[in-house]
Write a protein that holds these residues in place. Structure first.
Motif, PDB file in Angstrom:
ATOM      1  N   MET A   1      42.711  62.721  59.123  1.00  0.00           N
ATOM      2  CA  MET A   1      41.743  61.909  58.398  1.00  0.00           C
ATOM      3  C   MET A   1      42.455  60.791  57.676  1.00  0.00           C
ATOM      4  SD  MET A   1      39.065  63.050  55.409  1.00  0.00           S
ATOM      5  CE  MET A   1      40.221  62.931  54.052  1.00  0.00           C
ATOM      6  N   SER A   2      41.929  59.598  57.745  1.00  0.00           N
ATOM      7  CA  SER A   2      42.446  58.477  56.975  1.00  0.00           C
ATOM      8  C   SER A   2      41.363  58.002  56.020  1.00  0.00           C
ATOM      9  CB  SER A   2      42.874  57.329  57.897  1.00  0.00           C
ATOM     10  OG  SER A   2      41.770  56.855  58.649  1.00  0.00           O
ATOM     11  N   ILE A   3      41.771  57.482  54.872  1.00  0.00           N
ATOM     12  CA  ILE A   3      40.830  56.989  53.876  1.00  0.00           C
ATOM     13  C   ILE A   3      40.823  55.471  53.960  1.00  0.00           C
ATOM     14  CG2 ILE A   3      40.268  56.939  51.430  1.00  0.00           C
ATOM     15  CD1 ILE A   3      41.788  59.559  51.133  1.00  0.00           C
ATOM     16  N   PRO A   4      39.695  54.859  54.345  1.00  0.00           N
ATOM     17  CA  PRO A   4      39.671  53.410  54.553  1.00  0.00           C
ATOM     18  C   PRO A   4      39.684  52.630  53.253  1.00  0.00           C
ATOM     19  CG  PRO A   4      37.487  54.312  54.869  1.00  0.00           C
ATOM     20  CD  PRO A   4      38.404  55.490  54.669  1.00  0.00           C
ATOM     21  N   VAL A   5      40.122  51.388  53.346  1.00  0.00           N
ATOM     22  CA  VAL A   5      40.089  50.440  52.226  1.00  0.00           C
ATOM     23  C   VAL A   5      39.006  49.412  52.533  1.00  0.00           C
ATOM     24  CG1 VAL A   5      41.385  48.765  50.877  1.00  0.00           C
ATOM     25  CG2 VAL A   5      42.554  50.770  51.826  1.00  0.00           C
ATOM     26  N   ILE A   6      38.029  49.267  51.626  1.00  0.00           N
ATOM     27  CA  ILE A   6      36.869  48.413  51.871  1.00  0.00           C
ATOM     28  C   ILE A   6      36.772  47.366  50.765  1.00  0.00           C
ATOM     29  CG2 ILE A   6      34.371  48.347  52.165  1.00  0.00           C
ATOM     30  CD1 ILE A   6      34.508  51.297  53.030  1.00  0.00           C
ATOM     31  N   ASP A   7      36.713  46.104  51.168  1.00  0.00           N
ATOM     32  CA  ASP A   7      36.513  45.004  50.232  1.00  0.00           C
ATOM     33  C   ASP A   7      35.017  44.878  49.967  1.00  0.00           C
ATOM     34  OD1 ASP A   7      36.231  42.609  48.866  1.00  0.00           O
ATOM     35  OD2 ASP A   7      37.600  41.482  50.153  1.00  0.00           O
ATOM     36  N   ILE A   8      34.597  45.215  48.743  1.00  0.00           N
ATOM     37  CA  ILE A   8      33.167  45.211  48.426  1.00  0.00           C
ATOM     38  C   ILE A   8      32.738  43.915  47.753  1.00  0.00           C
ATOM     39  CG2 ILE A   8      33.119  47.725  48.257  1.00  0.00           C
ATOM     40  CD1 ILE A   8      32.992  47.344  45.154  1.00  0.00           C
ATOM     41  N   GLY A   9      33.586  42.874  47.822  1.00  0.00           N
ATOM     42  CA  GLY A   9      33.270  41.601  47.182  1.00  0.00           C
ATOM     43  C   GLY A   9      31.874  41.079  47.489  1.00  0.00           C
ATOM     44  N   PRO A  10      31.434  41.076  48.754  1.00  0.00           N
ATOM     45  CA  PRO A  10      30.084  40.574  49.047  1.00  0.00           C
ATOM     46  C   PRO A  10      28.974  41.344  48.333  1.00  0.00           C
ATOM     47  CG  PRO A  10      31.397  40.616  51.050  1.00  0.00           C
ATOM     48  CD  PRO A  10      32.206  41.308  49.991  1.00  0.00           C
ATOM     49  N   LEU A  11      29.151  42.637  48.118  1.00  0.00           N
ATOM     50  CA  LEU A  11      28.142  43.407  47.390  1.00  0.00           C
ATOM     51  C   LEU A  11      28.148  43.073  45.913  1.00  0.00           C
ATOM     52  CD1 LEU A  11      28.674  46.937  48.993  1.00  0.00           C
ATOM     53  CD2 LEU A  11      26.800  45.336  49.477  1.00  0.00           C
ATOM     54  N   VAL A  12      29.329  42.779  45.371  1.00  0.00           N
ATOM     55  CA  VAL A  12      29.453  42.451  43.953  1.00  0.00           C
ATOM     56  C   VAL A  12      28.869  41.073  43.663  1.00  0.00           C
ATOM     57  CG1 VAL A  12      31.108  41.996  42.092  1.00  0.00           C
ATOM     58  CG2 VAL A  12      31.459  43.942  43.628  1.00  0.00           C
ATOM     59  N   THR A  13      29.153  40.108  44.542  1.00  0.00           N
ATOM     60  CA  THR A  13      28.730  38.723  44.299  1.00  0.00           C
ATOM     61  C   THR A  13      27.368  38.399  44.887  1.00  0.00           C
ATOM     62  OG1 THR A  13      29.808  37.919  46.316  1.00  0.00           O
ATOM     63  CG2 THR A  13      31.144  38.000  44.287  1.00  0.00           C
ATOM     64  N   GLY A  14      26.884  39.253  45.804  1.00  0.00           N
ATOM     65  CA  GLY A  14      25.626  38.959  46.482  1.00  0.00           C
ATOM     66  C   GLY A  14      25.768  37.950  47.597  1.00  0.00           C
ATOM     67  N   GLY A  15      26.997  37.717  48.072  1.00  0.00           N
ATOM     68  CA  GLY A  15      27.239  36.734  49.115  1.00  0.00           C
ATOM     69  C   GLY A  15      26.987  37.280  50.507  1.00  0.00           C
ATOM     70  N   THR A  16      27.321  36.480  51.484  1.00  0.00           N
ATOM     71  CA  THR A  16      27.156  36.896  52.868  1.00  0.00           C
ATOM     72  C   THR A  16      28.180  37.983  53.215  1.00  0.00           C
ATOM     73  OG1 THR A  16      28.658  35.146  53.614  1.00  0.00           O
ATOM     74  CG2 THR A  16      26.290  34.632  53.556  1.00  0.00           C
ATOM     75  N   GLY A  17      27.875  38.708  54.265  1.00  0.00           N
ATOM     76  CA  GLY A  17      28.775  39.761  54.694  1.00  0.00           C
ATOM     77  C   GLY A  17      28.427  41.128  54.150  1.00  0.00           C
ATOM     78  N   ARG A  18      27.295  41.264  53.431  1.00  0.00           N
ATOM     79  CA  ARG A  18      26.947  42.554  52.839  1.00  0.00           C
ATOM     80  C   ARG A  18      26.685  43.619  53.905  1.00  0.00           C
ATOM     81  NH1 ARG A  18      23.722  39.084  50.102  1.00  0.00           N
ATOM     82  NH2 ARG A  18      21.764  40.024  50.823  1.00  0.00           N
ATOM     83  N   ALA A  19      26.086  43.198  55.018  1.00  0.00           N
ATOM     84  CA  ALA A  19      25.760  44.181  56.059  1.00  0.00           C
ATOM     85  C   ALA A  19      27.026  44.805  56.636  1.00  0.00           C
ATOM     86  CB  ALA A  19      24.940  43.526  57.168  1.00  0.00           C
ATOM     87  N   GLY A  20      28.061  44.002  56.833  1.00  0.00           N
ATOM     88  CA  GLY A  20      29.311  44.536  57.358  1.00  0.00           C
ATOM     89  C   GLY A  20      29.982  45.494  56.389  1.00  0.00           C
ATOM     90  N   VAL A  21      29.944  45.147  55.099  1.00  0.00           N
ATOM     91  CA  VAL A  21      30.512  46.032  54.089  1.00  0.00           C
ATOM     92  C   VAL A  21      29.729  47.346  54.039  1.00  0.00           C
ATOM     93  CG1 VAL A  21      31.017  46.317  51.637  1.00  0.00           C
ATOM     94  CG2 VAL A  21      31.351  44.088  52.731  1.00  0.00           C
ATOM     95  N   ALA A  22      28.408  47.242  54.092  1.00  0.00           N
ATOM     96  CA  ALA A  22      27.570  48.437  54.064  1.00  0.00           C
ATOM     97  C   ALA A  22      27.857  49.333  55.251  1.00  0.00           C
ATOM     98  CB  ALA A  22      26.099  48.042  54.044  1.00  0.00           C
ATOM     99  N   ALA A  23      28.058  48.751  56.412  1.00  0.00           N
ATOM    100  CA  ALA A  23      28.364  49.555  57.600  1.00  0.00           C
ATOM    101  C   ALA A  23      29.682  50.289  57.428  1.00  0.00           C
ATOM    102  CB  ALA A  23      28.404  48.656  58.835  1.00  0.00           C
ATOM    103  N   ALA A  24      30.677  49.630  56.839  1.00  0.00           N
ATOM    104  CA  ALA A  24      31.969  50.275  56.611  1.00  0.00           C
ATOM    105  C   ALA A  24      31.837  51.420  55.615  1.00  0.00           C
ATOM    106  CB  ALA A  24      32.982  49.244  56.119  1.00  0.00           C
ATOM    107  N   ILE A  25      31.040  51.214  54.570  1.00  0.00           N
ATOM    108  CA  ILE A  25      30.821  52.281  53.593  1.00  0.00           C
ATOM    109  C   ILE A  25      30.112  53.459  54.253  1.00  0.00           C
ATOM    110  CG2 ILE A  25      29.526  52.916  51.519  1.00  0.00           C
ATOM    111  CD1 ILE A  25      30.111  50.114  50.433  1.00  0.00           C
TER     112      ILE A  25
END
Length: 316
Positions: free
Chosen positions: A1-25
Motif C-alpha cells: 500500500m502506498s499513501i498518495p500525496v494530493i494537492d488540494i489547492g483547487p478545492l481551497v481556492t475554488g479554482g478549476t481542477g476540482r474534479a480531478g482532485v476529488a477523483a484522487a481523494i
C-alpha cells in the motif's frame, strides 16, 4: 500500500481542477482511507509558532502543566492530561496531551464550553490554527462530495454547517524501539487532519501489515473516520492506525478533527457496501442508531472514564 500525496489547492481556492482532485481523494479513500494533502494554505509561520509554543509547554514540570488539567474543564473535555491517563482500546497510551475544541460559552452538553489555555499567546495561536484547519476541512468535504457524485455543498448543508471541531496536541516521550504511543484504533468522526513533527511513528494498517506514514514537509496526513465510513455505506472505510514511540527524542503531533455537528443524525448516502473483512474491534458503525454527539460521548467515556461522571469534575 502506498499513501498518495494530493494537492488540494483547487478545492481551497475554488479554482478549476476540482474534479480531478476529488477523483484522487475518492481513489485514496477507497484504497486505504489515508492520503497526504498539500496546497492547503495553512500559514507556515502560524504552524511554526504552534510547534514552538507546544514544545515550550510540554518542557515544563508536571505541576505547572496540571494547572490546566482536564478535570478543571469538566464535561467540555478540555485541558491537559499526563502520560497514561488516556486509554485506547482499554490500554493506557504512552503520551501526554492538550485537548481543545471550538471556543464556546459554558454549556451543560458534553464537549461544549470554553478552552483552558496556558497563556494568551498560546490561545491566539491555537484558535488561529483551528480556524485555518476548519477551512481545510470544509474544502476536503467539498472534494469528498464531488468524489461521490454529489453536489459539493452536500455535506455542508446536512452535517457540517456547524461542525464539531476538536483539536489535540500530543507529546510522546522517548522509549524503546517498540514502545507504544497509541494502540490500534480508528477515529470517530469525518476527517482527521494531522500535522506531525519530523520524528515519524505513525503507522497505517494494510491487510495484516503495518506501513509507515512518515512526515512530508509542507503536508498534512488526512484520514477518514467512522462517520464517513457510515455516510458512504462502507465505500470509504475508516482505516486502523497506531503510533510507535520514538527511541531517542520526544515526538509531537497535532491532530485536528473535523466532524459532523453534535446533533447530526448521520445517515448513509446510497446502499451499504458489504465487506468480508471485519473491523479491528468487531464493531459495526453501520448498525449504530443515534446522533453523532451520542456516538462521540460513548467513545469519550471509554477514553477518559473518570471525566464524564460528576465525580470526575472539579471546580475552577
Amino acid at each position: 500500500m502506498s499513501i498518495p500525496v494530493i494537492d488540494i489547492g483547487p478545492l481551497v481556492t475554488g479554482g478549476t481542477g476540482r474534479a480531478g482532485v476529488a477523483a484522487a481523494i475518492g481513489e485514496a479513500c477507497r484504497a486505504n482511507g489515508f492520503f497526504y494533502v498539500t496546497g492547503h494554505g495553512v500559514d507556515e509561520d502560524l504552524q511554526a509558532r504552534l510547534e514552538q509554543q507546544s514544545r515550550e509547554f510540554f518542557a515544563q514540570d508536571t505541576g505547572t502543566k496540571m494547572k490546566i488539567r482536564m478535570a478543571l474543564g469538566g464535561r467540555a473535555w478540555r485541558g491537559y492530561f499526563p502520560v497514561g491517563d488516556e486509554l485506547t482500546s482499554g490500554e493506557p497510551d504512552r503520551k501526554e496531551g492538550l485537548y481543545f475544541g471550538a471556543e464556546l460559552p459554558p454549556d451543560d452538553r458534553p464537549l461544549h464550553g470554553p478552552n483552558l489555555f496556558p497563556s494568551d499567546e498560546f490561545r491566539r495561536t491555537v484558535l488561529g490554527y483551528m480556524a485555518a484547519q476548519t477551512q481545510v476541512g470544509h474544502a476536503l468535504m467539498r472534494g469528498i462530495a464531488l468524489s461521490l457524485d454529489l453536489d459539493e455543498s452536500y455535506f455542508a448543508e446536512r452535517y457540517t454547517a456547524d461542525p464539531l471541531i476538536l483539536f489535540r496536541i500530543f507529546n510522546y516521550p522517548p522509549g524503546g524501539d517498540e514502545a507504544w504511543g497509541v494502540g490500534e484504533h480508528t477515529d470517530y468522526g469525518l476527517l482527521t487532519i494531522l500535522k506531525q513533527d519530523g520524528n515519524g511513528g505513525l503507522q497505517v494498517k494494510s491487510n495484516a501489515n503495518w506501513i509507515d506514514a512518515p512526515p512530508i514537509p509542507g503536508s498534512f496526513v488526512c484520514n477518514i473516520g467512522d462517520m464517513l465510513d457510515r455516510l458512504t455505506g462502507g465505500r470509504y472505510r475508516s482505516t486502523p492506525h497506531r503510533v510507535i514511540g520514538t527511541r531517542a527524542t520526544d515526538r509531537l503531533s497535532w491532530p485536528f478533527f473535523f466532524d459532523p455537528g453534535f446533533d447530526a443524525d448521520v445517515r448513509a448516502v446510497g446502499q451499504r457496501v458489504l465487506s468480508g473483512e471485519p473491523r479491528w474491534d468487531g464493531a459495526d458503525v453501520h448498525e449504530y442508531e443515534g446522533t453523532y454527539g451520542e456516538y462521540l460521548v460513548a467513545k469519550v467515556s471509554k477514553v477518559f472514564p473518570r471525566l464524564l461522571g460528576p465525580a470526575g469534575l472539579e471546580k475552577t
